[in-house]
Design an enzyme around this catalytic site. Structure first.
Site, mmCIF file in Angstrom:
data_model
loop_
_atom_site.group_PDB
_atom_site.id
_atom_site.type_symbol
_atom_site.label_atom_id
_atom_site.label_comp_id
_atom_site.label_asym_id
_atom_site.label_seq_id
_atom_site.Cartn_x
_atom_site.Cartn_y
_atom_site.Cartn_z
ATOM 1 N N CYS A 13 62.895 70.652 112.476
ATOM 2 C CA CYS A 13 63.634 69.792 111.450
ATOM 3 C C CYS A 13 63.095 68.207 111.225
ATOM 4 O O CYS A 13 62.050 68.167 111.030
ATOM 5 C CB CYS A 13 64.729 69.233 112.059
ATOM 6 S SG CYS A 13 64.669 67.679 113.507
ATOM 7 N N CYS A 86 14.001 64.285 119.999
ATOM 8 C CA CYS A 86 14.270 63.088 120.843
ATOM 9 C C CYS A 86 15.211 63.090 120.944
ATOM 10 O O CYS A 86 16.009 63.567 119.932
ATOM 11 C CB CYS A 86 13.205 62.024 119.909
ATOM 12 S SG CYS A 86 13.666 61.866 118.098
ATOM 13 N N ASP A 489 44.994 65.208 151.828
ATOM 14 C CA ASP A 489 46.594 66.058 152.080
ATOM 15 C C ASP A 489 45.534 66.314 153.034
ATOM 16 O O ASP A 489 44.923 66.805 153.372
ATOM 17 C CB ASP A 489 46.343 66.990 150.803
ATOM 18 C CG ASP A 489 47.316 67.960 150.890
ATOM 19 O OD1 ASP A 489 48.693 66.962 151.260
ATOM 20 O OD2 ASP A 489 47.113 69.208 150.617
#
Length: 803
Positions: A13, A86, A489
């Site tokens: 919109c 290089c 964990d």
């Protein structure tokens, strides 16, 4: 002033347009922004600040749009670049590409001669390649297998041409160089001047033409590179010899110019061979997938090229054959060797419904499997792509090298000019002055400087991939060597992640079978490991007509709630029961026994009807047990040997987490940590130093992202693996220490290489300026510097886990 068009998705919109325009107005360098809702794009008039570039302004505009909640479609292109020699070349390629409208980010890798370009969607790849051509280079896109094959063919053709150039140049230079050797024994084998000119001319202008072409492109672009230095130096020596051929025939330097060109060509040829070895791990991975496969069509086996395989085809894998694509076994059982993918030396058992990976080698069983992924979607292809991406990206230390390379060649030209004037004015020997200036130009070529970092990164990521450690980010590889804390964990990472029901205690008035049946009904459809354990255990013990639950709701970190018949039940942790007001004291002794053994406890309660005055009624308690992985204790011990603090983060009850921690030797334990709180715990741990987070589940993704280095287990979720910078392809937490070890080894090589690269120039340039280094020795030293840097990086190929 330049015009830039950005595609935008998500605008719906006029207020969206206004929001984007306000955001773009804050971007430095954007003079005017016009957003078009119909075309979903923004047109920007950009004048980047003097310290910035068009790509920087475009990237800042993209970030501003994304902060408003809209997306800017992007794409990435990999280019194989020919002509770079290089670090100055790599910098010039990057400068040329970032000025192309639509380019956001560019990373150039001198070691594998590739560029990774991030573009706005809709930007033509042709614009990028044309910018390269204007800068004097050629870029071949690597967007599909055909283009990659074309680039490989071009590289092989160029390698053959380089070999012939080295051979031809050496044959013509040898007669010029032999008299120099003869002088060591007092022999005078000097060739006539006209013959020296005849031999040196094709070396200078045929085999050395590449230096003139590349040097001219660099000079025209207002920069310098190795080729310009070689072209200027050898041209000065050749020109002085040409002049002296008539003025002073006893002082000719044709051999110096020819030997320098030959040595540089030989050095670049050896360098190219060494570079190809840095990508050996990638080529070995690519070679794992077979070219042909046997598929079952209308019940009959038929051989097809692997490129023609499709998802859903039935793949027939005979004993000893390599699996052609990712698939799921529908018939048969066997042992498969996945060592090149996971680093695990022992074969793994696979049977019906198990997934098998393309590139693994079948054992003694015959398998029929349905293909689940082919081409670039296969696990092998994704691994290759991610390793290539890691090798293309720059490490932070490379930024310093780039800054040095940007001013290196101009500084060398000034030093060479000072050497020429200083010697000439002080001694009046302008020929000697010119030769010393030539030596300065030749010794100072910045090849080794540009190769020091990417060569080590390519070797390090390659050898890590060979041992089942997939490093997706060069920056993570560099960060990992500074780690002070590794947070694990528990479930699925340090433990096997397949808990089983070990305790069942029903409350008064309930039976064990009813307790299990209702808990299993609530767990149906859940991906949680405890849910799977419940369902399997209930299926083995309960009747053939299991209960069915409806309106199931999952509450992250707490449990489940659902309706069975007309009754609502809640299944979850003790914290959840306390929140619901469920009294669990009747089974407190059973709970204490389970917790003392390190088991996790879940409770089932019957909830009162909505609006009723009854209290929730306890149905029973279920205890779950999980066992540590066999490698977990070794993983913790290895981290302690590296002076790294192991930490356990777990959502389980404190007793269960403490039990596992004590078994493994982890003192720092954080239990009952909700998934959303793990990231906050990782942030707190950073006061000890850089932190790595190791996990395998979707709920670990925020913590993986919050850590300095995220590490995902190969058996984990796609979300975890996509979030983490490092993935361990084998389910072995001891690989965490291996990843840190290879990181430390790689960073050591980078530092050694940079020391040697700077050292060569720091020592060589003064020696050449003071007349203590001839152009021939300067050429040999320059070639040796590049070769030594790459050879040092290749020593990483000897790395292996310390276990």
């Amino acid at each position: 002033m330049q015009t830039l068009t950005l595609p935008i998705s998500g605008m719906t919109c006029a207020s969206c347009v206004a929001r984007v325009e306000r955001a773009l107005a804050t971007v430095p360098g954007v003079r005017q922004a016009t957003v078009n809702l119909a075309t979903e794009s923004a047109r920007l008039d950009v004048e980047p600040p003097k310290s910035s570039r068009l790509a920087d302004a475009a990237a800042a505009a993209v970030q501003a749009i994304e902060r408003t909640g809209f997306a800017v479609p992007q794409l990435s292109v990999d280019l194989q670049i020919s002509g770079m020699t290089c670090a100055a070349c790599a910098s010039r390629v990057e400068r040329a590409l970032v000025q192309v409208p639509g380019v956001l980010r560019v990373t150039v890798n001198l070691a594998d001669e590739r560029a990774h370009v991030q573009l706005l969607a809709g930007t033509a790849t042709a614009a990028v390649t044309q910018a390269l051509e204007r800068a004097g280079y050629r870029g071949t896109p690597l967007q599909d297998d055909a283009q990659r094959a074309q680039a490989e063919a071009l590289a092989q053709t160029q390698a053959r041409k380089d070999s012939l150039a080295v051979l031809g140049s050496a044959l013509l230079t040898l007669p010029l160089a032999l008299p120099m050797v003869g002088l060591l024994w007092g022999e005078h084998w000097m060739l006539p001047g006209w013959l020296q000119l005849l031999l040196a001319t094709p070396v200078q202008f045929v085999f050395g033409a590449r230096f003139y072409r590349a040097g001219w492109h660099a000079a025209r672009a207002g920069s310098g590179n190795m080729d310009l230095l070689v072209a200027l130096g050898t041209s000065a020596a050749f020109g002085l010899s040409l002049f002296n051929l008539w003025a002073d025939p006893h002082h000719l330097y044709f051999e110096s110019a020819a030997v320098v060109i030959t040595l540089v060509l030989l050095g670049k040829w050896l360098e190219a061979r060494a570079k190809r070895r840095t990508t050996a791990a990638i080529r070995a991975l690519q070679a794992l997938a077979p070219d042909t496969a046997t598929v079952v069509i209308d019940g009959q086996p038929r051989s097809l090229p692997a490129a023609q395989l499709k998802v859903g085809d039935l793949l027939l894998v005979a004993p000893g054959e390599a699996v052609a694509a990712d698939a799921v076994i529908v018939e048969g059982a066997s042992q498969l060797n996945e060592s090149m993918l996971t680093g695990e030396s022992l074969p793994v058992a696979r049977t019906v419904s198990d997934a098998i990976v393309g590139g693994s080698v079948n054992g003694e069983g015959r398998l029929v499997a349905r293909i689940s992924a082919v081409g670039r979607e296969s696990l092998l292809a994704r691994i290759v792509h991610q390793v290539e991406q890691a090798q293309t990206r720059k490490a932070p230390v490379q930024r310093l090298v780039d800054q040095v390379a940007a001013v290196f060649v101009p500084v060398v030209l000034v030093i060479a000019l000072g050497t020429l004037l200083g010697w000439g004015l002080a001694t009046g020997q302008w020929s000697t002055a010119l030769i010393n200036a030539v030596a300065v130009l030749v010794i100072a070529c910045p090849c080794a400087l540009g190769l020091a970092t990417p060569a080590a990164l390519m070797a390090g990521t390659g050898v890590a991939a060979r041992h089942g450690i997939l490093i997706k980010d060069a920056e993570a590889l560099e960060r990992a060597h500074r780690l002070k804390v590794v947070a694990f964990d528990k479930t699925g990472t340090l433990t096997i992640g397949q808990p089983r029901v070990v305790d069942v205690a029903a409350a008064e008035g309930a039976s064990d079978s009813a307790l299990l049946g209702k808990a299993a009904a609530l767990s149906a459809g859940s991906a949680h490991p405890l849910a799977h354990a419940l369902i399997e255990h209930a299926a083995a013990l309960c009747d053939a007509n299991p209960a069915v639950a409806h309106d199931i709701q999952a509450l992250a970190g707490y449990g489940l709630q659902g309706r069975i018949g007309t009754q609502t039940y809640a299944l979850g942790s003790g914290r959840y029961m306390a929140q619901l007001g469920v009294a669990t004291t009747a089974l407190s002794r059973a709970e204490a026994t389970a917790l003392a053994q390190g088991h996790s406890v879940s409770w089932l309660a019957a909830m009162p009807a909505t609006g009723g005055s009854e209290k929730p009624q306890l149905v029973g308690m279920i205890g779950f047990g999980d066992t540590p992985r066999p490698q977990s204790a070794a993983a913790v011990a290895a981290l302690k040997r590296l002076n790294i603090r192991p930490v356990l983060l777990s959502g389980d009850h404190a007793s269960a987490a403490r039990h596992i921690g004590e078994l493994l030797g982890i003192e720092d334990i954080h239990a009952q940590v909700l998934p959303g709180d793990k990231a906050a715990h990782v942030e707190k741990l950073k006061h000890f130093g850089p932190v790595a987070m190791v996990g395998d589940g979707i709920n670990d993704a925020p913590a993986l992202a919050a850590a300095d280095v995220g590490v995902a287990m190969g058996s984990g979720s796609d979300v975890a693996m996509n979030t983490a910078a490092i993935t361990l392809m084998a389910n072995d937490p001891a690989r965490v220490a291996d990843a840190i070890d290879i990181s430390r080894a790689t960073v050591r090589k980078i530092r050694q290489n940079l020391f040697w690269a700077f050292g060569y120039n720091a020592i060589g340039i003064p020696l050449a300026a003071f007349g203590l280094l001839s152009p021939v020795l300067a050429g040999a030293a320059m070639a040796l510097s590049s070769i030594s840097v790459i050879s040092n990086a290749l020593l990483l190929n000897r790395w292996s886990p310390r276990r």
